[in-house]
Design a protein around this motif. Sequence first.
Motif, short mmCIF file in Angstrom:
data_model
loop_
_atom_site.label_atom_id
_atom_site.label_comp_id
_atom_site.label_asym_id
_atom_site.label_seq_id
_atom_site.Cartn_x
_atom_site.Cartn_y
_atom_site.Cartn_z
N UNK B 190 0.82 -1.21 0.00
CA UNK B 190 0.00 0.00 0.00
C UNK B 190 0.85 1.27 0.00
N UNK B 191 0.25 2.34 -0.51
CA UNK B 191 0.94 3.64 -0.43
C UNK B 191 0.86 4.14 1.01
N UNK B 192 1.58 5.21 1.30
CA UNK B 192 1.72 5.61 2.71
C UNK B 192 0.38 6.04 3.30
N UNK B 193 -0.48 6.67 2.47
CA UNK B 193 -1.78 7.11 2.97
C UNK B 193 -2.62 5.91 3.40
N UNK B 194 -2.72 4.92 2.49
CA UNK B 194 -3.52 3.73 2.79
C UNK B 194 -2.89 2.96 3.95
N UNK B 195 -1.56 2.91 3.99
CA UNK B 195 -0.88 2.22 5.08
C UNK B 195 -1.30 2.81 6.41
N UNK B 196 -1.30 4.13 6.43
CA UNK B 196 -1.65 4.78 7.69
C UNK B 196 -3.07 4.38 8.11
N UNK B 197 -3.98 4.42 7.17
CA UNK B 197 -5.37 4.05 7.49
C UNK B 197 -5.43 2.64 8.07
N UNK B 198 -4.79 1.70 7.36
CA UNK B 198 -4.88 0.30 7.78
C UNK B 198 -4.29 0.12 9.18
N UNK B 199 -3.13 0.74 9.41
CA UNK B 199 -2.48 0.59 10.72
C UNK B 199 -3.33 1.22 11.80
N UNK B 200 -3.95 2.33 11.43
CA UNK B 200 -4.82 3.01 12.39
C UNK B 200 -5.98 2.10 12.79
N UNK B 201 -6.54 1.41 11.77
CA UNK B 201 -7.66 0.50 12.06
C UNK B 201 -7.21 -0.65 12.94
N UNK B 202 -6.03 -1.16 12.66
CA UNK B 202 -5.55 -2.27 13.48
C UNK B 202 -5.40 -1.81 14.93
N UNK B 203 -4.86 -0.61 15.10
CA UNK B 203 -4.67 -0.13 16.47
C UNK B 203 -6.02 0.14 17.13
N UNK B 204 -6.98 0.69 16.34
CA UNK B 204 -8.29 0.95 16.92
C UNK B 204 -8.99 -0.35 17.31
N UNK B 205 -8.79 -1.39 16.49
CA UNK B 205 -9.43 -2.66 16.85
C UNK B 205 -8.90 -3.15 18.18
N UNK B 206 -7.65 -2.83 18.44
CA UNK B 206 -7.03 -3.20 19.70
C UNK B 206 -7.65 -2.38 20.84
#
Lengths: 798, 258
Positions: B190-206
């Motif tokens: 993923x590009x950096x923008x999408x990466x950020x979103x995905x990582x953010x979601x993973x952290x939020x799920x936590x």
Amino acid sequence: MRTVTLASLRLYTRRYVAAFLAVAIGVAFIITIGALNASAKDGLTAGAGQPYRGSTLVASDVYEVADARTIVEAVEADGGAATVLGYAMEPLRAGASNGDSTIGVVADDAALRWQELVGGSWPRAPGEVLVDEQAAKSNNVSAGDTVQIGGREFDVVGVASAGEALTSSDFYGLWADVSTFEKSLWIDSLPLRGIEEGAITSVAPEAVVMSTDDHVRELQAEITRGADTLTLMLLVFVTVALTVAAIVIANTFSILFAQRTSDIAMLRCVGATRAQVRRSVRLEALAIAIASSVVGLLAGVGFGYGVVAVIRSLFPAVGLGDAAVAPLWFVAAFAVGVIVTVAAAWLPTRATTRISPLAAMRPAGDSDVRTTAGKVRVAIGAILLAAGAVLLALAVAGANVVAMLGGGVLFFVSVLVLGPVIVPPLIRLAGKVAGPLTGATGRIATDNAIRNPKRTATTTSALLVGVTLTSAVVVGMSSAGAAVDEESRASYPIDAALTSPSPLRADALDRVLAVPGVEEAVALDGVTVTVDGVATPVVGLPRDTSVIDGDRSTLPGEAEIALPFEILDELGWPETVTVEAGGRTIELRPTESSSPWGPTPVVDTGTLRFLTERAEPLALWMRTDDGTDVNDLVGDLEAVATSLDATLFSTIEKQDFIATQLSVMTAVVVGLLGIAVLIALVGIGSTLGLSVLERRRENALLRALGVTRRQLRATLVVEALLLAGAAAVLGVAIGTFFGWIGVKVMIEQMVSSGSVLAIPVGQLAAIVAIAAVAGVFASVLPSRKAARTAPAAGLTLE
Amino acid sequence: MTQTSATHSPSATADGIAARARALTKTYGRGATEVQALRGVDLDLPAGRFTAIMGPSGSGKSTLMHCLAGLDTPTSGEVTVGGQQLERLDDTALTRFRRDHIGFVFQAFNLLPMLTAEQNILLPIDLSGRKLNASTQHRFDDVVDVLGIRERLGHRPSELSGGQQQRVAIARALVTEPDIVFADEPTGNLDSESSREVLDFLRRSCREFGQTVVMVTHEIDAASYADDVLVLADGQIRAHLERPTSETLVSALQGVRA
Ligand SMILES: Nc1ncnc2c1ncn2[C@@H]1O[C@H](COP(=O)(O)OP(=O)(O)OP(=O)(O)O)[C@@H](O)[C@H]1O
Ligand SMILES: [Mg+2]
């Protein structure tokens, strides 16, 4: 580029296995037929000369027993020798065994005897016969026994073997005896010796006389022509099998090249021209073609010789000779195999040149290679369909077989062309119907089965060909069977009758009814009369005629009498006859044709009452069950007849004979079509196998997400079931339609009673079931391969 | 070479630990081609935390994750997930266990191409033969809304962007409320923008769902979203960093590369 071709071949050999098998089976089929052809010619022509051993001349085209007698007498008067080839079919009574048997002639002249004496001695006097080796076994007769043939007693003095001769009989008697069976004697020809040609033509001008050598040569030529005609018919099935093979090959190649898109694009990227790519893949196809054809040749030789050996040992009576495959067959089979393969691979290989170098840049392994039905395809399909339908309509209207064949081919091709539009919705429907049973597994299977409509359609169409033809044949044959059945029911209104010149015993009816297979029986009262001076029993119609199953129009009405052929013939087919009993006489008109009501004349009840007050049971009519074993039934009835001192008149065998022949023919045709079905199943297995390779990632993902091995296997089994099932259902539908057309065009014209379409629901259901089971078999290897996918495999970018 | 245990508190019981490995080894091939991908890994992954696994290419990250997730069988050693010892399970039981207790997000090829986004998300439930009840429906709605993919539910993967595909994959991993979610380089494509979103979601799920998440990654940026970072080299755990800064991470990684 040669390195690329060789490397691809090495890497992808296993994926070509279906194309390879399809070609090899087709080629082996051709060679097998070649071997059978040669063996039939060898065996049949070798035996053709045997019965003419010792003769110098042969007289043929002699049909009347009287003429044959004249020739034999004339030849013997001139100091020559003559015998007769032919046989009479007469009822046999030998110990416990009953039934019809054939009796041929053994020459008086030792030099003209073509049979080989295996045991005992040659017949020396009238009343002595030889028994054939085979008949001796099946009837449990040996030298020294006494048998009754055609109502006369004969002593069996020896056992004979017919060797390789094509015409053997169960018994052989002297001409003096056999020539008395005038009515049933069929004459083939007369081998002669020690006489001039002219001596025959002067006594029997109709007879054709030629030298034995010429006659045998002519016979052999006829047999060869017959074998070649049969071979041509078998080649029709080869064509069907090869058509299916071509579909499978084309499908395999197009799947393979679709999977190799990125490889090929890579080649283009590094500078391979379109022509180079095309040449490379075509060379690959050629290599497969040659290798598989060679394997097919070898397998065909093995199989052909094997089949001939098996037939020779199991059915020596067929008279097959040594198997051999002429070089021309090898050349032709090889050429056909190579040409079919290369031609079938032509379009897929051409498609590879359309791959752009850019394709290499797209992510590899994405198996989402959807194809859809183009508008052009739909348009072409619709036009073909319309043309086919019009031709079929014309065929039905005009009973035109050529229009039917043309229309059938067009119609079927249109179905194949429209396959990508027709088949996937069918599979989706089937998947939906089965959905509640199969759950997520079924949904995945359905989605997999239709995600590439063109591939799905091609895979099923291979099976569709075989199933459609098989269903059409089954429907056609069963309708023909029904038509024959109806005709025979009309011409044989009663299945069997027991007749006796003296009154039947009181328990006769009960004993007949006790025979398994007898559905209904009725006793007929009668009296002995003279018909124009000929003494015969005559019976009156029973009150209850429900035993009659068929045409009643030949039943005698008032002032009519149904007379059997023998009496009519003896009286010279009179307009009216005078019937006399105990001083009472009456003028009666014989019913139109000769009577199908057995050997005893029949009159109506009024006439019988006029002739006598004291009528007594002289005949029994019965109706039998079609399902009973004919030999058992007739044997049982014969036994009852013997114990009652009555004679059995039975049409059961005649009715059964045609039905048996039809079912044998159906079995042979279906068996031959089975080869095409086999190839189609190889194709289904291959499509599934290649799809499994393609879906390695998806399958790994499914395994990771919680699909068990068994469930993953099940998805492939269900996918195979859906593919095979769709082909089977569609094929049975189209095949039934074709069968209906065939019946309309070919059968209904021949029978009196309008529609005879008989749809054998059981057999059609069996076709669907067999296709489904075979589909499951085809999925065994692919599903095992799929289940081996490790859940962790292929989940990261390679 | 000091071996650091990932254990937070030595007294952690099975319920506090989402996954545990003991003396884990994995050897590929035989003889000359033998590769020791894991050489005795001991680790405890505490529940409710976001753990990142880092390390040079070929260090055994994916192998470790596959063994922890029951996708691959270790050569020796023990793996316990959600209190269940995985070696004890046969293939079918292990498969069912994965289905019901473990979620996955891979770098690519996460979705089945013939299913829509919604069907892909519900696939694990579908496979288990369960009906969609009120609580799973509720969970589904929550996850879909948090990930912002409601408008895309009817689309097939080929109609989604890479980032959207990964979000669908995350939704699928979360919808069954697994004991643990494994993600192998989820942002690798993923590009950096999408990466950020995905990582953010993973952290939020936590944070929001209390989900245990384990992620393999190469990127320092990605790892900085995690609560804990394990550094792997040569099939062994070399360092365990808690809420590391970029600098501490860089130096830890340079340490193992040297
Ligand atoms: N199926 C396999 N067969 C043989 N060796 C393998 C296999 N899978 C992995 N390996 C080897 O095991 C070692 C660890 O591999 P692994 O995939 O776990 O590394 P990784 O840390 O995930 O690397 P990357 O960051 O490149 O993904 C490597 O040396 C690799 O070559
Ligand atoms: Mg990796």
